[in-house]
Write a protein that holds these residues in place. Structure first.
Motif, PDB file in Angstrom:
ATOM      1  N   LEU A  87      62.390  56.018  25.995  1.00  0.00           N
ATOM      2  CA  LEU A  87      62.220  56.120  26.625  1.00  0.00           C
ATOM      3  C   LEU A  87      60.711  55.220  26.726  1.00  0.00           C
ATOM      4  O   LEU A  87      59.838  54.657  27.233  1.00  0.00           O
ATOM      5  N   LYS A  88      59.843  56.455  26.104  1.00  0.00           N
ATOM      6  CA  LYS A  88      58.693  56.045  25.529  1.00  0.00           C
ATOM      7  C   LYS A  88      58.545  54.401  25.048  1.00  0.00           C
ATOM      8  O   LYS A  88      57.716  54.205  25.188  1.00  0.00           O
ATOM      9  N   ARG A  89      59.290  54.794  23.565  1.00  0.00           N
ATOM     10  CA  ARG A  89      59.160  53.118  23.176  1.00  0.00           C
ATOM     11  C   ARG A  89      59.267  52.216  24.126  1.00  0.00           C
ATOM     12  O   ARG A  89      58.867  50.808  24.121  1.00  0.00           O
ATOM     13  N   THR A  90      59.985  52.117  25.227  1.00  0.00           N
ATOM     14  CA  THR A  90      59.704  51.340  26.105  1.00  0.00           C
ATOM     15  C   THR A  90      58.413  50.626  26.778  1.00  0.00           C
ATOM     16  O   THR A  90      59.126  49.971  27.036  1.00  0.00           O
ATOM     17  N   THR A  91      58.534  52.138  26.877  1.00  0.00           N
ATOM     18  CA  THR A  91      56.880  52.349  28.125  1.00  0.00           C
ATOM     19  C   THR A  91      56.173  51.662  27.002  1.00  0.00           C
ATOM     20  O   THR A  91      54.974  50.698  27.535  1.00  0.00           O
ATOM     21  N   ASN A  92      55.953  51.695  25.626  1.00  0.00           N
ATOM     22  CA  ASN A  92      54.888  51.028  25.163  1.00  0.00           C
ATOM     23  C   ASN A  92      55.221  49.610  24.048  1.00  0.00           C
ATOM     24  O   ASN A  92      54.520  49.605  24.613  1.00  0.00           O
ATOM     25  N   GLN A  93      56.143  49.386  24.626  1.00  0.00           N
ATOM     26  CA  GLN A  93      56.971  47.945  24.905  1.00  0.00           C
ATOM     27  C   GLN A  93      56.073  47.108  25.802  1.00  0.00           C
ATOM     28  O   GLN A  93      55.468  46.123  25.615  1.00  0.00           O
ATOM     29  N   LEU A  94      56.201  47.801  27.013  1.00  0.00           N
ATOM     30  CA  LEU A  94      55.735  47.001  27.976  1.00  0.00           C
ATOM     31  C   LEU A  94      53.850  47.003  28.211  1.00  0.00           C
ATOM     32  O   LEU A  94      53.051  46.483  27.856  1.00  0.00           O
ATOM     33  N   ARG A  95      53.460  47.743  27.614  1.00  0.00           N
ATOM     34  CA  ARG A  95      52.028  48.092  27.212  1.00  0.00           C
ATOM     35  C   ARG A  95      51.125  47.335  25.957  1.00  0.00           C
ATOM     36  O   ARG A  95      50.398  46.817  25.935  1.00  0.00           O
ATOM     37  N   VAL A 137      68.118  38.148  31.003  1.00  0.00           N
ATOM     38  CA  VAL A 137      68.532  38.535  29.476  1.00  0.00           C
ATOM     39  C   VAL A 137      69.269  39.647  29.812  1.00  0.00           C
ATOM     40  O   VAL A 137      69.415  40.718  31.404  1.00  0.00           O
ATOM     41  N   PHE A 138      70.270  39.772  28.703  1.00  0.00           N
ATOM     42  CA  PHE A 138      71.744  40.655  29.177  1.00  0.00           C
ATOM     43  C   PHE A 138      71.405  41.989  28.259  1.00  0.00           C
ATOM     44  O   PHE A 138      70.989  41.674  27.015  1.00  0.00           O
ATOM     45  N   ALA A 139      71.179  43.166  29.033  1.00  0.00           N
ATOM     46  CA  ALA A 139      71.156  44.659  28.180  1.00  0.00           C
ATOM     47  C   ALA A 139      71.988  44.917  27.784  1.00  0.00           C
ATOM     48  O   ALA A 139      73.457  44.563  27.269  1.00  0.00           O
ATOM     49  N   ALA A 140      71.212  45.319  26.481  1.00  0.00           N
ATOM     50  CA  ALA A 140      72.463  45.892  25.496  1.00  0.00           C
ATOM     51  C   ALA A 140      72.719  47.638  26.210  1.00  0.00           C
ATOM     52  O   ALA A 140      73.116  48.406  26.443  1.00  0.00           O
ATOM     53  N   SER A 141      74.034  47.621  24.908  1.00  0.00           N
ATOM     54  CA  SER A 141      74.739  48.899  25.509  1.00  0.00           C
ATOM     55  C   SER A 141      73.999  50.122  24.715  1.00  0.00           C
ATOM     56  O   SER A 141      73.696  50.682  24.894  1.00  0.00           O
ATOM     57  N   ALA A 146      65.523  50.708  25.573  1.00  0.00           N
ATOM     58  CA  ALA A 146      64.004  49.999  25.109  1.00  0.00           C
ATOM     59  C   ALA A 146      64.807  48.215  24.603  1.00  0.00           C
ATOM     60  O   ALA A 146      64.291  47.657  24.800  1.00  0.00           O
ATOM     61  N   PHE A 147      66.319  48.245  24.721  1.00  0.00           N
ATOM     62  CA  PHE A 147      67.325  46.452  24.842  1.00  0.00           C
ATOM     63  C   PHE A 147      67.900  47.166  26.308  1.00  0.00           C
ATOM     64  O   PHE A 147      68.536  45.915  25.244  1.00  0.00           O
ATOM     65  N   SER A 148      66.902  47.015  26.831  1.00  0.00           N
ATOM     66  CA  SER A 148      68.684  46.642  28.084  1.00  0.00           C
ATOM     67  C   SER A 148      66.837  46.521  29.439  1.00  0.00           C
ATOM     68  O   SER A 148      66.301  45.311  29.634  1.00  0.00           O
ATOM     69  N   VAL A 149      66.838  46.629  30.284  1.00  0.00           N
ATOM     70  CA  VAL A 149      67.087  46.438  31.487  1.00  0.00           C
ATOM     71  C   VAL A 149      65.372  45.985  31.898  1.00  0.00           C
ATOM     72  O   VAL A 149      64.559  45.162  32.416  1.00  0.00           O
ATOM     73  N   ALA A 150      64.218  47.250  31.324  1.00  0.00           N
ATOM     74  CA  ALA A 150      63.158  47.401  30.666  1.00  0.00           C
ATOM     75  C   ALA A 150      62.376  46.730  29.762  1.00  0.00           C
ATOM     76  O   ALA A 150      61.619  47.076  29.421  1.00  0.00           O
ATOM     77  N   GLY A 151      64.167  46.698  28.735  1.00  0.00           N
ATOM     78  CA  GLY A 151      63.905  46.621  26.910  1.00  0.00           C
ATOM     79  C   GLY A 151      62.340  45.211  26.958  1.00  0.00           C
ATOM     80  O   GLY A 151      62.145  44.449  27.496  1.00  0.00           O
ATOM     81  N   GLY A 152      62.691  45.176  25.905  1.00  0.00           N
ATOM     82  CA  GLY A 152      61.695  44.139  25.258  1.00  0.00           C
ATOM     83  C   GLY A 152      61.585  43.095  25.130  1.00  0.00           C
ATOM     84  O   GLY A 152      61.134  41.701  25.298  1.00  0.00           O
ATOM     85  N   ASP A 153      62.767  41.835  25.766  1.00  0.00           N
ATOM     86  CA  ASP A 153      63.370  41.086  26.122  1.00  0.00           C
ATOM     87  C   ASP A 153      62.673  40.817  27.799  1.00  0.00           C
ATOM     88  O   ASP A 153      61.874  39.677  28.189  1.00  0.00           O
ATOM     89  N   THR A 154      62.933  41.703  28.377  1.00  0.00           N
ATOM     90  CA  THR A 154      61.973  41.680  29.983  1.00  0.00           C
ATOM     91  C   THR A 154      61.136  42.079  29.653  1.00  0.00           C
ATOM     92  O   THR A 154      59.873  40.924  30.444  1.00  0.00           O
ATOM     93  N   ALA A 155      60.552  42.470  28.912  1.00  0.00           N
ATOM     94  CA  ALA A 155      58.732  42.801  28.510  1.00  0.00           C
ATOM     95  C   ALA A 155      58.200  41.672  28.337  1.00  0.00           C
ATOM     96  O   ALA A 155      57.113  41.138  28.791  1.00  0.00           O
TER      97      ALA A 155
END
Length: 498
Positions: A87-95, A137-141, A146-155
C-alpha cells in the motif's frame, strides 16, 4: 444486477464479507459516459493541479491504511507486512506521478522555428503529447493495491489527464470496493469509477467512450480482451501484461562459488508471495552441479495459499502434467498447509538438449512457486537457445568476476526476448522510478514499446499533436514562447529548459 462477486479467505476457502454486486451494462454505460463528460475539464486542468489531486488521493489511502490492509489480508492471505509495504508503494506511485506532472517533460514539448530556405520549407511547428480520453484499467489478482484499483495504471492515466474506470479483480472485491470509495471521495465527479463482474469487463472494453485499456492478468484472459479491443469498429490500444517465465542464467564460476547461498536466494525469490509475482524466476539455466543445492533448498521451503481456487487448481494440474510428461524430472517439492488453496514449491530438471527440442512445452508458465532448471555443460550452448525463448519481463545473468565476457554474450542473447536485464540479482521486486521498464515481447506484454511501471508509463495514455503556424496566444501553455511553465523542451533540436 446479475449477481454478486464474493470474496474468500484463501487460507480456509471460506467467504469473507458480503458479495459485491456485479455491474450491469447500463451502469457501465453510465460510468463511461460520465468519464467522457469529465474528460474535457480533467484533461484541461493544469498539470500542477492534477498533481495536487494525486497527492490528496495518496494521503487519503494512507489514512485508511489499517482498514484496507486488514480487508486485503482477509481476501488474499498475502500477510499484513507484505500488504502494508504494498500500500505504501501504491501511494508512492501516486506521488511519483505528481512529481512527473510538476517536472513537465512528459509532454515532450517540441518547438521548431520557421525556415523557408530549406527543402521543403518548414513552417512554425509546435508538438506535444495530449491525453487520449477515458480509459479502462483491469486490476491484477496478485497485487490488490499496487496493480489494482489505485495502482500504477490508474495513477499514470489520471496523471495523463484521462478519467479511469477500473474493472475490479474477483479475488479481492471488498478491498477493491473500499479502495475505490477512497479514491472517488477525492477526485472530481466522473473522473474515476469501478465495475465488478466479467460481463462488465467485456462491456467496458467494447464501450465507444473508452479510448484505451490497461490489463494485468493471464495470457488467455488478456488475449481474449485484446482481440475484443481490436475487433471494435474503432480499435483501441490494449496495454496488456500477461505471462512471463523470466529466464535466469547462472554461469559455472558463479554457481561454484557459493552453491548453497545462491540456492537460498533463488528459492527466496521463487517462493516470494507463494510465487505469485509476474517476475517470478520460473526458468533457470545452470550447471548440473548446482541442482543438489537447489533441490535441498526447495525441499525445505514452505508454500502457502494461492489467491483463489482456480489458481491453486491450475498450478497443481499444470505441474502434475509436467511431472507426468516424461520431459522433465521432479527433483524436489516443498511443504504447504493442508487447508484452503495452499500449494507447495516444486522444482523440475531437464537437460538443455531436451529443453531445446520441446521448448514450447517446457516454457509454459506455471503461475506459482514452480521452476524448471535447464542443465548445461558449456555456456556457449545457451547462446543459440536463449533467443528462442518466449518474451519475458526480465532476464537475469549471474556471473563471477572471471565471467564478464561470457555474461555479456549471454545478455546479448537474452536482450531480444526480455524487457529488463538484471546482473547478479533477482527479478522479483520492480522499482518505481524514471529508469524502470516493466514490459517485454509477447506474451509478456501486448505492446513491448511501453512500460506499466515507472514514470514513462504515462506515455501509454498520451498521443502526439502538432500545431502548425498557430498564434502564440492560442497554443497550450507548454508550447508558448518564453516557456511560461518552465518545463524542459526541445527548441530547434536542442533540449533544455527554454
Amino acid at each position: 444486477m446479475s449477481g454478486g462477486v464474493q470474496g474468500f479467505d484463501p487460507r480456509t476457502g471460506e467467504p469473507v464479507g458480503d458479495a459485491v454486486p456485479e455491474t450491469s451494462q447500463v451502469e457501465v454505460d453510465e460510468l463511461a459516459r460520465a468519464g467522457a463528460a469529465a474528460f474535457p475539464a480533467w484533461s484541461a486542468l493544469p498539470a500542477t493541479e492534477r498533481a495536487s489531486v494525486l497527492d490528496a488521493v495518496a494521503d487519503a489511502l494512507d489514512a485508511s491504511a489499517d482498514s484496507l490492509v486488514a480487508l486485503a489480508d482477509a481476501e488474499t492471505a498475502l500477510g499484513v507486512p507484505r500488504l502494508t509495504t504494498e500500500l505504501k508503494r501504491t501511494t508512492n506511485q501516486l506521488r511519483l506521478f505528481g512529481e512527473v506532472l510538476r517536472e513537465g517533460s512528459y509532454v515532450e514539448a517540441t518547438l521548431d522555428s520557421a525556415d523557408p530556405g530549406i527543402v521543403p520549407p518548414r513552417p512554425v511547428l509546435r508538438r506535444l503529447l495530449r491525453p487520449l480520453g477515458t480509459v479502462g484499467v483491469f486490476a491484477a489478482s496478485n497485487f490488490p493495491f499496487a496493480f489494482s484499483v489505485a495502482g500504477g495504471d490508474t495513477a499514470s492515466a489520471l496523471a495523463a489527464g484521462c478519467p479511469v474506470i477500473v474493472k475490479a479483480h474477483p479475488s479481492h472485491p471488498g478491498t477493491s470496493h473500499e479502495t475505490a470509495r477512497v479514491v472517488a471521495s477525492v477526485v472530481p465527479p466522473g473522473v474515476f469509477g469501478i465495475v465488478h463482474g466479467q460481463e462488465a469487463g467485456v462491456a467496458l472494453v467494447e464501450h465507444p467512450a473508452i479510448r484505451a485499456v490497461g490489463f494485468t492478468g493471464s495470457t488467455a484472459g488478456g488475449r481474449a480482451l485484446f482481440d475484443r479491443a481490436n475487433a471494435r469498429p474503432d480499435p483501441i490500444p490494449f496495454y496488456g501484461e500477461l505471462g512471463s517465465v523470466n529466464p535466469t542464467v547462472v554461469l559455472p564460476d558463479a554457481a561454484a562459488a557459493r552453491p548453497e547461498g545462491f540456492a537460498a536466494e533463488f528459492v527466496g525469490s521463487l517462493t516470494l508471495g507463494v510465487g505469485q509475482f509476474c517476475t517470478n524466476p520460473g526458468l533457470l539455466f545452470a550447471p548440473a552441479s548446482l541442482v543438489p543445492a537447489l533441490a535441498d533448498a526447495v525441499s525445505t521451503a514452505a508454500g502457502g495459499p494461492m489467491l483463489n481456487e482456480r489458481m491453486s487448481d491450475s498450478y497443481r494440474s499444470g505441474t502434475d502434467e509436467l511431472a507426468a510428461s516424461g520431459l522433465a524430472d521432479l527433483v524436489a517439492a516443498g511443504t504447504a498447509p493442508e487447508k484452503g488453496w495452499s500449494v507447495e514449491p516444486r522444482l523440475f530438471q531437464v537437460p538443455l538438449a531436451t529443453f531445446a527440442d520441446h521448448l514450447d512445452k517446457l516454457t509454459e508458465e506455471h503461475f506459482g512457486p514452480a521452476a524448471v532448471v535447464v542443465t548445461y555443460t558449456d555456456p556457449a550452448e545457451l547462446e543459440p537457445v536463449l533467443p528462442r525463448l518466449p518474451g519475458s519481463l526480465t532476464g537475469t545473468v549471474h556471473a563471477a568476476g572471471t565471467e564478464h565476457e561470457q555474461a555479456g554474450r549471454v545478455a546479448e542473447a537474452l536482450r531480444p526476448v526480455v524487457g529488463r536485464l538484471i546482473f547478479n540479482g533477482w527479478p522479483t521486486g520492480v522499482a518505481v522510478a524514471w529508469g524502470m521498464h516493466h514490459g517485454g515481447p509477447w506474451p509478456a506484454t501486448t505492446v513491448p514499446l511501453h512500460t506499466s511501471v515507472g514514470a514513462t508509463s504515462i506515455r501509454r495514455w498520451l498521443v502526439p499533436v502538432t500545431y502548425q503556424s498557430w498564434p502564440d496566444d492560442l497554443l497550450p501553455a507548454e508550447l508558448r514562447e518564453g516557456n511560461p511553465l518552465g518545463i524542459p523542451r526541445r527548441v530547434d533540436g536542442v533540449l533544455g529548459v527554454h
